[in-house]
Each structure stands twice: as C-alpha cells, then as structure tokens.
Design a protein around this motif. Structure first.
Motif, PDB file in Angstrom:
ATOM      1  N   PRO A 289       0.808  -1.231   0.000  1.00 51.02           N
ATOM      2  CA  PRO A 289       0.000   0.000   0.000  1.00 51.02           C
ATOM      3  C   PRO A 289       0.835   1.271   0.000  1.00 51.02           C
ATOM      4  O   PRO A 289       0.313   2.350  -0.276  1.00 51.02           O
ATOM      5  CB  PRO A 289      -0.827  -0.121   1.286  1.00 51.02           C
ATOM      6  N   ARG A 290       2.130   1.161   0.268  1.00 52.02           N
ATOM      7  CA  ARG A 290       3.013   2.335   0.282  1.00 52.02           C
ATOM      8  C   ARG A 290       3.633   2.618  -1.083  1.00 52.02           C
ATOM      9  O   ARG A 290       4.330   3.623  -1.243  1.00 52.02           O
ATOM     10  CB  ARG A 290       4.144   2.109   1.294  1.00 52.02           C
ATOM     11  N   SER A 291       3.414   1.750  -2.070  1.00 51.24           N
ATOM     12  CA  SER A 291       4.214   1.762  -3.294  1.00 51.24           C
ATOM     13  C   SER A 291       3.734   2.728  -4.365  1.00 51.24           C
ATOM     14  O   SER A 291       4.479   3.044  -5.291  1.00 51.24           O
ATOM     15  CB  SER A 291       4.253   0.354  -3.889  1.00 51.24           C
ATOM     16  N   GLY A 292       2.475   3.157  -4.310  1.00 50.32           N
ATOM     17  CA  GLY A 292       1.942   4.009  -5.364  1.00 50.32           C
ATOM     18  C   GLY A 292       1.458   3.248  -6.574  1.00 50.32           C
ATOM     19  O   GLY A 292       1.135   3.848  -7.606  1.00 50.32           O
ATOM     20  N   SER A 293       1.382   1.926  -6.478  1.00 48.78           N
ATOM     21  CA  SER A 293       0.931   1.088  -7.589  1.00 48.78           C
ATOM     22  C   SER A 293      -0.530   0.706  -7.419  1.00 48.78           C
ATOM     23  O   SER A 293      -1.068   0.708  -6.312  1.00 48.78           O
ATOM     24  CB  SER A 293       1.779  -0.189  -7.663  1.00 48.78           C
ATOM     25  N   TYR A 294      -1.157   0.349  -8.536  1.00 51.45           N
ATOM     26  CA  TYR A 294      -2.527  -0.154  -8.483  1.00 51.45           C
ATOM     27  C   TYR A 294      -2.526  -1.610  -8.026  1.00 51.45           C
ATOM     28  O   TYR A 294      -1.695  -2.410  -8.467  1.00 51.45           O
ATOM     29  CB  TYR A 294      -3.184  -0.078  -9.857  1.00 51.45           C
ATOM     30  N   PRO A 295      -3.467  -1.988  -7.168  1.00 53.60           N
ATOM     31  CA  PRO A 295      -3.533  -3.386  -6.726  1.00 53.60           C
ATOM     32  C   PRO A 295      -4.358  -4.256  -7.666  1.00 53.60           C
ATOM     33  O   PRO A 295      -5.256  -3.783  -8.359  1.00 53.60           O
ATOM     34  CB  PRO A 295      -4.217  -3.276  -5.363  1.00 53.60           C
ATOM     35  N   PHE A 296      -4.026  -5.515  -7.671  1.00 48.85           N
ATOM     36  CA  PHE A 296      -4.755  -6.551  -8.403  1.00 48.85           C
ATOM     37  C   PHE A 296      -4.861  -7.732  -7.446  1.00 48.85           C
ATOM     38  O   PHE A 296      -3.869  -8.118  -6.825  1.00 48.85           O
ATOM     39  CB  PHE A 296      -3.978  -6.917  -9.671  1.00 48.85           C
ATOM     40  N   SER A 297      -6.056  -8.302  -7.280  1.00 52.75           N
ATOM     41  CA  SER A 297      -6.202  -9.324  -6.237  1.00 52.75           C
ATOM     42  C   SER A 297      -7.160 -10.428  -6.658  1.00 52.75           C
ATOM     43  O   SER A 297      -7.988 -10.256  -7.555  1.00 52.75           O
ATOM     44  CB  SER A 297      -6.691  -8.688  -4.932  1.00 52.75           C
ATOM     45  N   TYR A 298      -7.030 -11.570  -5.991  1.00 52.65           N
ATOM     46  CA  TYR A 298      -7.956 -12.686  -6.153  1.00 52.65           C
ATOM     47  C   TYR A 298      -7.846 -13.581  -4.915  1.00 52.65           C
ATOM     48  O   TYR A 298      -6.916 -13.451  -4.106  1.00 52.65           O
ATOM     49  CB  TYR A 298      -7.670 -13.483  -7.426  1.00 52.65           C
ATOM     50  N   TYR A 299      -8.813 -14.494  -4.769  1.00 52.12           N
ATOM     51  CA  TYR A 299      -8.819 -15.443  -3.660  1.00 52.12           C
ATOM     52  C   TYR A 299      -8.240 -16.772  -4.139  1.00 52.12           C
ATOM     53  O   TYR A 299      -8.668 -17.302  -5.163  1.00 52.12           O
ATOM     54  CB  TYR A 299     -10.246 -15.679  -3.155  1.00 52.12           C
ATOM     55  N   ASP A 300      -7.291 -17.296  -3.393  1.00 53.55           N
ATOM     56  CA  ASP A 300      -6.715 -18.600  -3.706  1.00 53.55           C
ATOM     57  C   ASP A 300      -7.076 -19.570  -2.583  1.00 53.55           C
ATOM     58  O   ASP A 300      -6.504 -19.530  -1.494  1.00 53.55           O
ATOM     59  CB  ASP A 300      -5.194 -18.489  -3.850  1.00 53.55           C
ATOM     60  N   TYR A 301      -8.039 -20.466  -2.861  1.00 60.97           N
ATOM     61  CA  TYR A 301      -8.542 -21.378  -1.836  1.00 60.97           C
ATOM     62  C   TYR A 301      -7.603 -22.553  -1.580  1.00 60.97           C
ATOM     63  O   TYR A 301      -7.856 -23.363  -0.677  1.00 60.97           O
ATOM     64  CB  TYR A 301      -9.938 -21.874  -2.225  1.00 60.97           C
ATOM     65  N   ALA A 302      -6.519 -22.631  -2.343  1.00 61.45           N
ATOM     66  CA  ALA A 302      -5.519 -23.664  -2.071  1.00 61.45           C
ATOM     67  C   ALA A 302      -4.435 -23.159  -1.124  1.00 61.45           C
ATOM     68  O   ALA A 302      -3.489 -23.883  -0.822  1.00 61.45           O
ATOM     69  CB  ALA A 302      -4.888 -24.127  -3.383  1.00 61.45           C
ATOM     70  N   THR A 303      -4.581 -21.942  -0.651  1.00 63.67           N
ATOM     71  CA  THR A 303      -3.593 -21.355   0.256  1.00 63.67           C
ATOM     72  C   THR A 303      -3.614 -22.076   1.602  1.00 63.67           C
ATOM     73  O   THR A 303      -4.689 -22.359   2.144  1.00 63.67           O
ATOM     74  CB  THR A 303      -3.910 -19.863   0.478  1.00 63.67           C
ATOM     75  N   PRO A 304      -2.443 -22.373   2.160  1.00 64.86           N
ATOM     76  CA  PRO A 304      -2.414 -22.946   3.517  1.00 64.86           C
ATOM     77  C   PRO A 304      -3.159 -22.056   4.507  1.00 64.86           C
ATOM     78  O   PRO A 304      -3.179 -20.826   4.367  1.00 64.86           O
ATOM     79  CB  PRO A 304      -0.913 -23.000   3.837  1.00 64.86           C
ATOM     80  N   VAL A 305      -3.748 -22.661   5.503  1.00 65.01           N
ATOM     81  CA  VAL A 305      -4.603 -21.953   6.452  1.00 65.01           C
ATOM     82  C   VAL A 305      -3.878 -20.798   7.126  1.00 65.01           C
ATOM     83  O   VAL A 305      -4.463 -19.745   7.395  1.00 65.01           O
ATOM     84  CB  VAL A 305      -5.151 -22.942   7.510  1.00 65.01           C
ATOM     85  N   GLU A 306      -2.595 -20.960   7.380  1.00 62.73           N
ATOM     86  CA  GLU A 306      -1.852 -19.938   8.120  1.00 62.73           C
ATOM     87  C   GLU A 306      -1.463 -18.737   7.250  1.00 62.73           C
ATOM     88  O   GLU A 306      -0.900 -17.756   7.750  1.00 62.73           O
ATOM     89  CB  GLU A 306      -0.587 -20.545   8.741  1.00 62.73           C
ATOM     90  N   GLU A 307      -1.748 -18.776   5.954  1.00 62.92           N
ATOM     91  CA  GLU A 307      -1.394 -17.683   5.055  1.00 62.92           C
ATOM     92  C   GLU A 307      -2.651 -16.965   4.562  1.00 62.92           C
ATOM     93  O   GLU A 307      -3.738 -17.547   4.537  1.00 62.92           O
ATOM     94  CB  GLU A 307      -0.599 -18.220   3.861  1.00 62.92           C
ATOM     95  N   PRO A 308      -2.529 -15.697   4.139  1.00 63.47           N
ATOM     96  CA  PRO A 308      -3.699 -14.956   3.650  1.00 63.47           C
ATOM     97  C   PRO A 308      -4.284 -15.599   2.396  1.00 63.47           C
ATOM     98  O   PRO A 308      -3.546 -15.946   1.465  1.00 63.47           O
ATOM     99  CB  PRO A 308      -3.141 -13.563   3.343  1.00 63.47           C
ATOM    100  N   ILE A 309      -5.590 -15.719   2.368  1.00 69.37           N
ATOM    101  CA  ILE A 309      -6.256 -16.317   1.211  1.00 69.37           C
ATOM    102  C   ILE A 309      -6.343 -15.334   0.047  1.00 69.37           C
ATOM    103  O   ILE A 309      -6.403 -15.729  -1.115  1.00 69.37           O
ATOM    104  CB  ILE A 309      -7.662 -16.824   1.606  1.00 69.37           C
ATOM    105  N   VAL A 310      -6.339 -14.035   0.360  1.00 67.35           N
ATOM    106  CA  VAL A 310      -6.389 -13.016  -0.680  1.00 67.35           C
ATOM    107  C   VAL A 310      -4.970 -12.717  -1.152  1.00 67.35           C
ATOM    108  O   VAL A 310      -4.099 -12.361  -0.353  1.00 67.35           O
ATOM    109  CB  VAL A 310      -7.062 -11.724  -0.177  1.00 67.35           C
ATOM    110  N   LYS A 311      -4.734 -12.871  -2.437  1.00 60.38           N
ATOM    111  CA  LYS A 311      -3.434 -12.592  -3.033  1.00 60.38           C
ATOM    112  C   LYS A 311      -3.488 -11.215  -3.694  1.00 60.38           C
ATOM    113  O   LYS A 311      -4.393 -10.939  -4.488  1.00 60.38           O
ATOM    114  CB  LYS A 311      -3.076 -13.653  -4.073  1.00 60.38           C
ATOM    115  N   ARG A 312      -2.532 -10.373  -3.362  1.00 60.52           N
ATOM    116  CA  ARG A 312      -2.509  -9.004  -3.892  1.00 60.52           C
ATOM    117  C   ARG A 312      -1.195  -8.757  -4.626  1.00 60.52           C
ATOM    118  O   ARG A 312      -0.117  -8.950  -4.061  1.00 60.52           O
ATOM    119  CB  ARG A 312      -2.683  -7.989  -2.761  1.00 60.52           C
TER     120      ARG A 312
END
Length: 622
Positions: free
Chosen positions: A237-260
C-alpha cells in the motif's frame, strides 16, 4: 430396429450435406487468417468464425472506436470496456462462450481441488452460437449477432444520464470492414451501431444531428493471452501502484487467502547481470497521429519524461514514445496509445489499460486526452497575465507556453496511470515530487509582477522514480525481492517523500492534512496567503486588454471566472488542516508514524488564512 439404421444414416448424410453446403458457400466468402480464421459473407452481412480448439482461454475486450462527444454522457472515442478471459465450450449443437470466475481460484496441481472451487462460484455464459460446420475438431460458428450487440452498454448509459430510452436498430447497423482485421495474436472487429429512441435530455441533442438516431462504432478484440513467463510482484500500500487481487482457496490456512499483486507491463533486461541494459522488449507508446502541433510535440516531450525513471533503475531506452503509424488502429491491442479525444465540453483526461485478468500484466495502455483542456489552460494564463493584448492581438506565445507546459505534465500523468501508478496527492507538499499529482500553476510574485517561468514542472518527479523502482526494478539472481522492495520504500520515507492517494484526498469529507487536489506548497495556509496576493494583483491588473480587439465585452466574464476562483483549491486544502489528521499507509515494522492530529498552532494559522477568503475586500469584484 429396422428403422434405426436408416435414421442414423439419414442424420449422418444430412450433417455431411450441411457441412458441404457451408464449405461450398465459403468459397465465395472473404477469408481472414489470424489468431482465429474468419469469413465475411458480404452478400448477407455475416461473419463466420473458425474455432480450432475448444476450452482454450483467450482475452475478449470491447470498446468504442467512435463515441458520442459529450463529457456529461461519457461515451468517448477510444473508451475501453472490460477485459474478459473466455473460452469456447461445446454443448449439443452449440458452442458457448464462457467467462470463468477468476476472482476465486485454487492454484494447485490437485485437479479435484481446482474443480471444487470452479463449481462453487458462478461462471458467465456470454453467448451461445449454433454450430454451422464441424470438420476434424474445427467448428464454424456465426458470430454476427454477438458482434452486433450493445456490448458497451450505450443504451444503458444514455438512460442513466436521463437522455432518453434507446434500443439498437440493427437495420441501421453494419460491419465496418475497413477496421476489421486479423493478426497472428489478435482479431479486431468493428461495427457501426445505431440506437433509435426518444431523446429526453439536452446533452444528446447538443452532439447529434438527429438525436432520435444515435450512431457510434463499437470495437471487439479477440486476443491471445500472454505466456506464463510473467512474474507477479507483491502489492504494497506504500508503493503508489494499483492493486490486483484474487482469492486462492488452495492457500495454507496460516497464510492470507487473498493474493494481492501490482499491475505493470512486462519488462526484462537483455543482460540481467548488467547494471545498465536494454530491455528485451521496451515499453513503446504511440501518439494519435491526428494530434495537431504544437500539442503533438508537447505530448511527445512530456511522455518521454518517464524514460528518466527507467534509466534510474538500469534500463536503457526502456520507455519510448513514437507517432502512431498512419495505417494503425488505435484500438489494436498491439499498440499502447495516447489518443487525442474531442468533446463538446471540457472534461477529464484518463489513462486506462487492458490487463491480463489472471496475473495483472498490462497488455495495452490506452490514454484519452481531452482536446479542450489546453484551451482552458490558455484562458487561465490569459486571465493572470497583465494586459496580454494591450499592444497587439497576436501576443499568444506567453499564454501558449504556459498551456503547453501543462499539457506536457498531463501527458506524463495519464501515461503514468497506464504504467500502473495511482495518484499521489501529497506530492505537491514535497516540492512537486510527482507527475501523478494534480498540479496547480505555481506562479511567483516578484517585485510586484507575476513570474510564470515555473508554473509547471519540467521532468519526472522523485516520487515517480520510487514508484518505477518498486514496480519495474530487476533484481540480480539470489536477491531477496521482498527485502529489496522494502528498502526502496524505506529509503523514500527517510528522504521525506509522502504518498496519499484518491480515497484519502478526493472525498469532500477527507481529513488528511497533505492529501489535496490542485494545491501547492508544504504549508497549505502559507500557500493560500500567497495565492490570495497573486489573485489580488491579477484582479487589479485585469482589464479589457485581457481580450482581443473586437471581441465582445461579455468574453471578459469567461476569462475572469478562473481568475476569480484562482484560490478555490488552495482554500479547500487549507480547510482540511482545521481538525485534520496526518497519517501514513503504514505496515507493521516500517517505523512510520501511523497517525496524529494536526497541532493547534497549525490549525489556528489555517483558520486565520481561511477567514481572509470571507473578507469583503477579498471577494468583492472591483
């Protein structure tokens, strides 16, 4: 049983007959070979597409190649629609054009896990096509009705703008063959569409010869998706870039499911080990060849500023700006384009992109620059200058110089959006650190006269170099990329650079003390005092000699308005200091201050400056 085999043979030979009928007829059709092969039946105005492979994804984009010309309605020439990953799927005697749901995914080798996510969320079937012929796994379908539809939502936009209820009139619509082309990695179709209705608003009446019949041109692109060699880069969020995101349901439980991740063009060094290297494929933009001089030269010059930022991270000639070839289509996905767009009234310029919805890779940047902007900037300069037409009516150069300086900055600004960069509305407090801010003319008062020499900046900003470094830096093999990216942002913070974007600057109720539009200076209150002095002097000097000979005196009102409100945006900036907050897009561990209230002394000074704007001596017209 004795009736079954004759029936089967009848159906078999009927299919062969139908196939033979199309194959025979297609000999008279005009064939286009490219990403998909297609046929044009000119006698019946039909387009037939040959689909060589089912369930192979490609990109579909619609846009307007010819618009309505009203800023208030908002249907501009060159306006891009949504990009969509799609594929053809066979269902009985049809091919369905399916848009998968890429917002929800399972990035795993487990086929059943991927399937469970695909089945959990809805897809969209965009269209169904009757199969005209099938031969050796290749399908012929008629795509005319798909192309000759209101994909861009013209009728809905007219209705929302309260301009009337319109429907597509196919009898007045047709293929524009001259803009329909086939290339190895993309197809470009163009259709003239006419909408029939009962006009209700003044906007549509002002821009159409017959407001009951509104004709535009709609463009469709079928595009090969990029290969899998693109490397995603994490969003910060500090970078000045536009974000692009999606949900990855194969993500391990301890990691964020939303990939940005960030959106950016693909840029790689020819020599990855060299400190300075040319790019494998430079980022090349093309300027609309319908742009007149001297605007053309100004846009080229301003746009090329971005190469300064790419040079700073070790790329040689990685960003280039050229003129669009005369035979090129601005909507052809192979060209990043800066388009010169005309409207009946002045409005926004904007930068859009076609991106790969799977990865965020920018495939095409498309800038739309409103042609009336420079006329407004010329008029602002005309109002500020002391008797510009006092001696002669052709004394245009001083105003034109200031207006062209603004256009150079505008070119860089809108290109920046298509490179993946958001607004930085705090940059004006850091000595104009970014072209991604909205610049107010920085006029200086020197010995009783106004100095316009530094009205607008003349190069890329230091914050822009930070944004490019974060998004496009190439790191040597073995580098910890996350650590290197954090260092870029930490170094920027330590030099005092700030980044505040739209959500904390644009709303009327926003409270950030540095996030302002069209302002200048590190202190909003001090700058307001100076702006009021500049305004007072310019109003004192304002006279009939601010317009040309034999122009109606009523034109003085048009010229005077931007001068009278010259302090408007600096007043808004100062008002936000009262009760304002100072905060950062902080992340844990970056040692930034999270938030604080503005100190009492600063608020009191801002309030005193604000009260001056209400003084009768300030607001009275002499």
């Amino acid at each position: 049983m004795k009736y079954i085999f004759p029936s089967i043979f009848f159906l078999f030979f009927q299919c062969l007959s139908l196939n033979a009928q199309f194959s025979k007829k297609s000999q008279d059709y005009q064939k286009f070979q490219g990403f998909f092969d297609y046929y044009n039946d000119d006698s019946k105005d039909r387009i037939f597409l040959e689909v060589p492979e089912l369930e192979k994804e490609f990109l579909y984009v619609y846009s307007l190649s010819s618009g309505i010309g009203s800023n208030d309605i908002g249907l501009d020439r060159g306006q891009l629609g949504n990009e969509q990953v799609v594929y053809f799927k066979k269902a009985g005697n049809k091919l369905l054009l399916v848009q998968p749901n890429l917002r929800y995914r399972a990035l795993t080798e487990n086929t059943l896990e991927r399937k469970s996510v695909e089945q959990a969320f809805a897809k969209s079937v965009l269209f169904g096509f009757k199969i005209e012929e099938e031969t050796n796994g290749r399908y012929i379908i008629d795509i005319t009705d798909f192309l000759m539809r209101d994909a861009h939502g013209v009728a809905a936009r007219l209705k929302r703008a309260k301009q009337g209820n319109y429907t597509l009139d196919k009898s007045r619509s047709a293929l524009a063959l001259e803009r329909t082309r086939a290339f190895p990695k993309n197809l470009e179709f163009d259709f003239t569409l006419t909408f029939k209705g009962e006009p209700q608003g003044a906007y549509i009446r002002s821009v159409t010869p017959n407001p009951a019949l509104v004709t535009v041109a709609q463009h469709h692109s079928f595009i090969a998706l990029p290969d899998a060699d693109y490397n995603e880069r994490a969003f910060d969020p500090r970078s000045g870039s536009y974000p692009f995101s999606y949900y990855d349901y194969a993500t391990p439980v301890e990691e964020p499911i939303v990939k940005r991740y960030i959106t950016r063009h693909r840029l790689e060094k020819k020599d990855p080990g060299a400190a300075v290297s040319e790019a494998v494929e430079p980022i090349v933009y093309y300027l609309d060849n319908g742009t007149p001089e001297p605007v053309r030269s100004a846009l080229l010059e301003g746009g090329k500023w971005w190469n300064q930022a790419f040079e700073a991270i070790g790329f040689k000639n990685a960003f280039q700006l050229k003129m669009l070839p005369d035979d090129a289509d601005p909507l052809d996905v192979r060209y990043n384009v800066i388009q010169w767009v005309h409207r009946s009234t002045r409005g926004w310029s904007y930068g859009s992109s076609i991106t790969d919805p799977r990865t965020g890779e920018i495939i095409k940047g498309h800038v739309s620059l409103g042609s009336l902007r420079i006329r407004q900037d010329f008029m602002i300069a005309q109002a500020l200058m002391n008797q510009p037409f006092g001696e002669r009516d052709d004394n245009n150069q001083p105003m034109l110089d200031m207006a062209l300086a603004r256009i150079r900055q505008l070119s860089a600004h809108e290109i920046g959006h298509t490179l993946g960069f958001a607004h930085n509305f705090a940059a004006s407090t850091n000595d104009r650190a970014s072209v991604m801010d909205y610049p107010h003319p920085d006029i200086n008062l020197k010995q009783g006269t106004l100095d316009f020499s530094k009205a607008y900046d003349t190069g890329i900003g230091v914050w822009d170099k930070v944004a490019v470094a974060y998004s496009y830096s190439h790191f040597p093999e073995g580098t910890d990329e996350q650590e290197a990216l954090n260092k870029i942002l930490d170094d920027a913070r330590q030099t005092g650079l700030r980044y505040i974007s739209d959500q904390d600057a644009r709303p009327a109720g926003s409270a950030h003390v540095l996030g302002h539009l069209w302002d200048n200076g590190s202190s909003a209150a001090e700058e307001l005092e100076e702006v009021l002095d500049i305004r007072k002097l310019a109003i004192t000097n304002f006279s009939a000699e601010n317009i040309r000979s034999y122009q109606p005196y009523t034109v003085l009102e048009d010229v005077f308005v931007p001068l009278y409100f010259f302090h408007r945006y600096q007043t808004e900036a100062t008002a936000k200091v009262v009760g304002g907050l100072d905060y950062n897009y902080a992340v844990r561990g970056d040692r930034q201050g999270i938030w604080k209230t503005v100190d009492k002394g600063r608020q009191s000074k801002a309030l005193a400056s604000l009260l001056k704007t209400l003084d009768a001596d300030e607001i009275a017209i002499p």
